[in-house]
Design a protein around this motif. Sequence first.
Motif, PDB file in Angstrom:
ATOM      1  N   VAL A   1       0.837  -1.199   0.000  1.00  0.00           N
ATOM      2  CA  VAL A   1       0.000   0.000   0.000  1.00  0.00           C
ATOM      3  C   VAL A   1       0.875   1.253   0.000  1.00  0.00           C
ATOM      4  CG1 VAL A   1      -1.668   1.329   1.363  1.00  0.00           C
ATOM      5  CG2 VAL A   1      -1.988  -1.120   1.043  1.00  0.00           C
ATOM      6  N   ALA A   2       1.961   1.230   0.760  1.00  0.00           N
ATOM      7  CA  ALA A   2       2.856   2.382   0.807  1.00  0.00           C
ATOM      8  C   ALA A   2       3.521   2.624  -0.543  1.00  0.00           C
ATOM      9  CB  ALA A   2       3.917   2.185   1.890  1.00  0.00           C
ATOM     10  N   VAL A   3       3.966   1.565  -1.201  1.00  0.00           N
ATOM     11  CA  VAL A   3       4.583   1.702  -2.523  1.00  0.00           C
ATOM     12  C   VAL A   3       3.553   2.214  -3.520  1.00  0.00           C
ATOM     13  CG1 VAL A   3       5.552   0.392  -4.457  1.00  0.00           C
ATOM     14  CG2 VAL A   3       6.397   0.014  -2.138  1.00  0.00           C
ATOM     15  N   ARG A   4       2.340   1.673  -3.466  1.00  0.00           N
ATOM     16  CA  ARG A   4       1.273   2.108  -4.371  1.00  0.00           C
ATOM     17  C   ARG A   4       0.952   3.586  -4.153  1.00  0.00           C
ATOM     18  NH1 ARG A   4      -2.289  -1.452  -2.809  1.00  0.00           N
ATOM     19  NH2 ARG A   4      -1.159  -3.130  -3.797  1.00  0.00           N
ATOM     20  N   ALA A   5       0.903   4.023  -2.896  1.00  0.00           N
ATOM     21  CA  ALA A   5       0.617   5.425  -2.591  1.00  0.00           C
ATOM     22  C   ALA A   5       1.736   6.332  -3.095  1.00  0.00           C
ATOM     23  CB  ALA A   5       0.430   5.606  -1.082  1.00  0.00           C
ATOM     24  N   ALA A   6       2.977   5.944  -2.865  1.00  0.00           N
ATOM     25  CA  ALA A   6       4.105   6.755  -3.334  1.00  0.00           C
ATOM     26  C   ALA A   6       4.118   6.849  -4.851  1.00  0.00           C
ATOM     27  CB  ALA A   6       5.418   6.163  -2.823  1.00  0.00           C
ATOM     28  N   ALA A   7       3.833   5.744  -5.515  1.00  0.00           N
ATOM     29  CA  ALA A   7       3.799   5.754  -6.975  1.00  0.00           C
ATOM     30  C   ALA A   7       2.653   6.616  -7.490  1.00  0.00           C
ATOM     31  CB  ALA A   7       3.668   4.331  -7.508  1.00  0.00           C
ATOM     32  N   PHE A   8       1.503   6.546  -6.838  1.00  0.00           N
ATOM     33  CA  PHE A   8       0.357   7.369  -7.231  1.00  0.00           C
ATOM     34  C   PHE A   8       0.699   8.847  -7.162  1.00  0.00           C
ATOM     35  CE2 PHE A   8      -3.342   9.869  -5.975  1.00  0.00           C
ATOM     36  CZ  PHE A   8      -4.228   9.585  -6.997  1.00  0.00           C
ATOM     37  N   TRP A   9       1.256   9.271  -6.036  1.00  0.00           N
ATOM     38  CA  TRP A   9       1.556  10.696  -5.881  1.00  0.00           C
ATOM     39  C   TRP A   9       2.726  11.137  -6.747  1.00  0.00           C
ATOM     40  CZ3 TRP A   9      -2.125  13.612  -4.642  1.00  0.00           C
ATOM     41  CH2 TRP A   9      -3.136  13.155  -3.806  1.00  0.00           C
ATOM     42  N   ALA A  10       3.656  10.231  -7.017  1.00  0.00           N
ATOM     43  CA  ALA A  10       4.730  10.554  -7.961  1.00  0.00           C
ATOM     44  C   ALA A  10       4.159  10.752  -9.361  1.00  0.00           C
ATOM     45  CB  ALA A  10       5.777   9.445  -7.963  1.00  0.00           C
TER      46      ALA A  10
ATOM     47  N   LEU B   1       5.073  14.222 -11.209  1.00  0.00           N
ATOM     48  CA  LEU B   1       6.111  14.195 -12.241  1.00  0.00           C
ATOM     49  C   LEU B   1       5.781  14.976 -13.514  1.00  0.00           C
ATOM     50  CD1 LEU B   1       7.537  10.604 -11.830  1.00  0.00           C
ATOM     51  CD2 LEU B   1       8.748  12.762 -11.515  1.00  0.00           C
ATOM     52  N   PRO B   2       4.548  15.019 -13.979  1.00  0.00           N
ATOM     53  CA  PRO B   2       4.292  15.849 -15.171  1.00  0.00           C
ATOM     54  C   PRO B   2       4.637  17.326 -14.962  1.00  0.00           C
ATOM     55  CG  PRO B   2       2.485  14.336 -14.846  1.00  0.00           C
ATOM     56  CD  PRO B   2       3.365  14.232 -13.636  1.00  0.00           C
ATOM     57  N   PHE B   3       4.433  17.835 -13.758  1.00  0.00           N
ATOM     58  CA  PHE B   3       4.815  19.215 -13.467  1.00  0.00           C
ATOM     59  C   PHE B   3       6.326  19.393 -13.555  1.00  0.00           C
ATOM     60  CE2 PHE B   3       0.750  18.650 -11.242  1.00  0.00           C
ATOM     61  CZ  PHE B   3       0.008  19.629 -11.894  1.00  0.00           C
ATOM     62  N   SER B   4       7.051  18.389 -13.122  1.00  0.00           N
ATOM     63  CA  SER B   4       8.518  18.437 -13.241  1.00  0.00           C
ATOM     64  C   SER B   4       8.939  18.447 -14.704  1.00  0.00           C
ATOM     65  CB  SER B   4       9.147  17.232 -12.540  1.00  0.00           C
ATOM     66  OG  SER B   4       8.806  17.222 -11.183  1.00  0.00           O
ATOM     67  N   ALA B   5       8.274  17.639 -15.514  1.00  0.00           N
ATOM     68  CA  ALA B   5       8.613  17.600 -16.938  1.00  0.00           C
ATOM     69  C   ALA B   5       8.345  18.950 -17.593  1.00  0.00           C
ATOM     70  CB  ALA B   5       7.823  16.495 -17.632  1.00  0.00           C
ATOM     71  N   ILE B   6       7.231  19.582 -17.242  1.00  0.00           N
ATOM     72  CA  ILE B   6       6.918  20.898 -17.799  1.00  0.00           C
ATOM     73  C   ILE B   6       7.967  21.920 -17.358  1.00  0.00           C
ATOM     74  CG2 ILE B   6       5.257  22.793 -17.702  1.00  0.00           C
ATOM     75  CD1 ILE B   6       3.061  20.616 -17.540  1.00  0.00           C
ATOM     76  N   ALA B   7       8.359  21.871 -16.095  1.00  0.00           N
ATOM     77  CA  ALA B   7       9.380  22.795 -15.597  1.00  0.00           C
ATOM     78  C   ALA B   7      10.715  22.572 -16.299  1.00  0.00           C
ATOM     79  CB  ALA B   7       9.539  22.635 -14.088  1.00  0.00           C
ATOM     80  N   LEU B   8      11.087  21.320 -16.512  1.00  0.00           N
ATOM     81  CA  LEU B   8      12.348  21.045 -17.204  1.00  0.00           C
ATOM     82  C   LEU B   8      12.310  21.565 -18.639  1.00  0.00           C
ATOM     83  CD1 LEU B   8      13.097  17.423 -15.946  1.00  0.00           C
ATOM     84  CD2 LEU B   8      14.290  19.518 -15.317  1.00  0.00           C
ATOM     85  N   LEU B   9      11.180  21.395 -19.299  1.00  0.00           N
ATOM     86  CA  LEU B   9      11.043  21.925 -20.660  1.00  0.00           C
ATOM     87  C   LEU B   9      11.120  23.449 -20.667  1.00  0.00           C
ATOM     88  CD1 LEU B   9       8.236  19.662 -22.140  1.00  0.00           C
ATOM     89  CD2 LEU B   9      10.609  19.804 -22.908  1.00  0.00           C
TER      90      LEU B   9
ATOM     91  N   LEU C   1      16.585  14.107 -20.600  1.00  0.00           N
ATOM     92  CA  LEU C   1      16.205  14.114 -19.185  1.00  0.00           C
ATOM     93  C   LEU C   1      14.686  14.174 -19.046  1.00  0.00           C
ATOM     94  CD1 LEU C   1      16.987  14.185 -16.206  1.00  0.00           C
ATOM     95  CD2 LEU C   1      17.103  16.669 -16.391  1.00  0.00           C
ATOM     96  N   VAL C   2      14.046  14.965 -19.892  1.00  0.00           N
ATOM     97  CA  VAL C   2      12.584  15.037 -19.876  1.00  0.00           C
ATOM     98  C   VAL C   2      12.004  13.678 -20.238  1.00  0.00           C
ATOM     99  CG1 VAL C   2      10.558  16.145 -20.907  1.00  0.00           C
ATOM    100  CG2 VAL C   2      12.599  17.499 -20.389  1.00  0.00           C
ATOM    101  N   ALA C   3      12.599  12.993 -21.191  1.00  0.00           N
ATOM    102  CA  ALA C   3      12.127  11.656 -21.565  1.00  0.00           C
ATOM    103  C   ALA C   3      12.265  10.675 -20.410  1.00  0.00           C
ATOM    104  CB  ALA C   3      12.903  11.155 -22.784  1.00  0.00           C
ATOM    105  N   VAL C   4      13.344  10.772 -19.650  1.00  0.00           N
ATOM    106  CA  VAL C   4      13.521   9.914 -18.473  1.00  0.00           C
ATOM    107  C   VAL C   4      12.434  10.204 -17.436  1.00  0.00           C
ATOM    108  CG1 VAL C   4      15.036   9.431 -16.505  1.00  0.00           C
ATOM    109  CG2 VAL C   4      15.986   9.546 -18.819  1.00  0.00           C
ATOM    110  N   VAL C   5      12.150  11.473 -17.217  1.00  0.00           N
ATOM    111  CA  VAL C   5      11.102  11.843 -16.256  1.00  0.00           C
ATOM    112  C   VAL C   5       9.757  11.289 -16.711  1.00  0.00           C
ATOM    113  CG1 VAL C   5       9.806  13.789 -15.300  1.00  0.00           C
ATOM    114  CG2 VAL C   5      12.295  13.867 -15.362  1.00  0.00           C
ATOM    115  N   LEU C   6       9.478  11.372 -18.006  1.00  0.00           N
ATOM    116  CA  LEU C   6       8.215  10.846 -18.519  1.00  0.00           C
ATOM    117  C   LEU C   6       8.163   9.317 -18.441  1.00  0.00           C
ATOM    118  CD1 LEU C   6       7.602  13.224 -21.537  1.00  0.00           C
ATOM    119  CD2 LEU C   6       6.489  13.244 -19.294  1.00  0.00           C
ATOM    120  N   ALA C   7       9.293   8.650 -18.628  1.00  0.00           N
ATOM    121  CA  ALA C   7       9.332   7.191 -18.484  1.00  0.00           C
ATOM    122  C   ALA C   7       9.099   6.778 -17.029  1.00  0.00           C
ATOM    123  CB  ALA C   7      10.668   6.650 -18.985  1.00  0.00           C
ATOM    124  N   VAL C   8       9.699   7.511 -16.112  1.00  0.00           N
ATOM    125  CA  VAL C   8       9.462   7.241 -14.682  1.00  0.00           C
ATOM    126  C   VAL C   8       8.000   7.519 -14.341  1.00  0.00           C
ATOM    127  CG1 VAL C   8      10.058   7.984 -12.338  1.00  0.00           C
ATOM    128  CG2 VAL C   8      11.856   7.617 -14.025  1.00  0.00           C
TER     129      VAL C   8
END
Length: 71
Positions: free
Chosen positions: A18-27, A31-39, A47-54
């Motif tokens: 449950v903890a892993v699922r919750a962390a993955a959900f919130w990540a 993460l899309p906001f991080s990708a937008i900021a990196l762009l 690096l943006v592609a790596v963020v999107l893959a994660v």
Amino acid sequence: MPSVRSVRARGAAERAGVAVRAAAFWAAVALPFSAIALLALGWDLSLVAVVLAVNAAALYLGHGYRDRSDR
């Protein structure tokens, strides 16, 4: 009859899942906001592609977070 140790281990494994699922959900939410900021800041597209893959991996792992937490 299952032993107390196996019941505790199963409970601990379920809580860890449950903890892993919750962390993955919130990540996956963040993460899309991080990708937008990196762009926007002009970082390398690899690096943006790596963020999107994660982000895709986080979406897969966290997709059932709310469905299973109501038990």
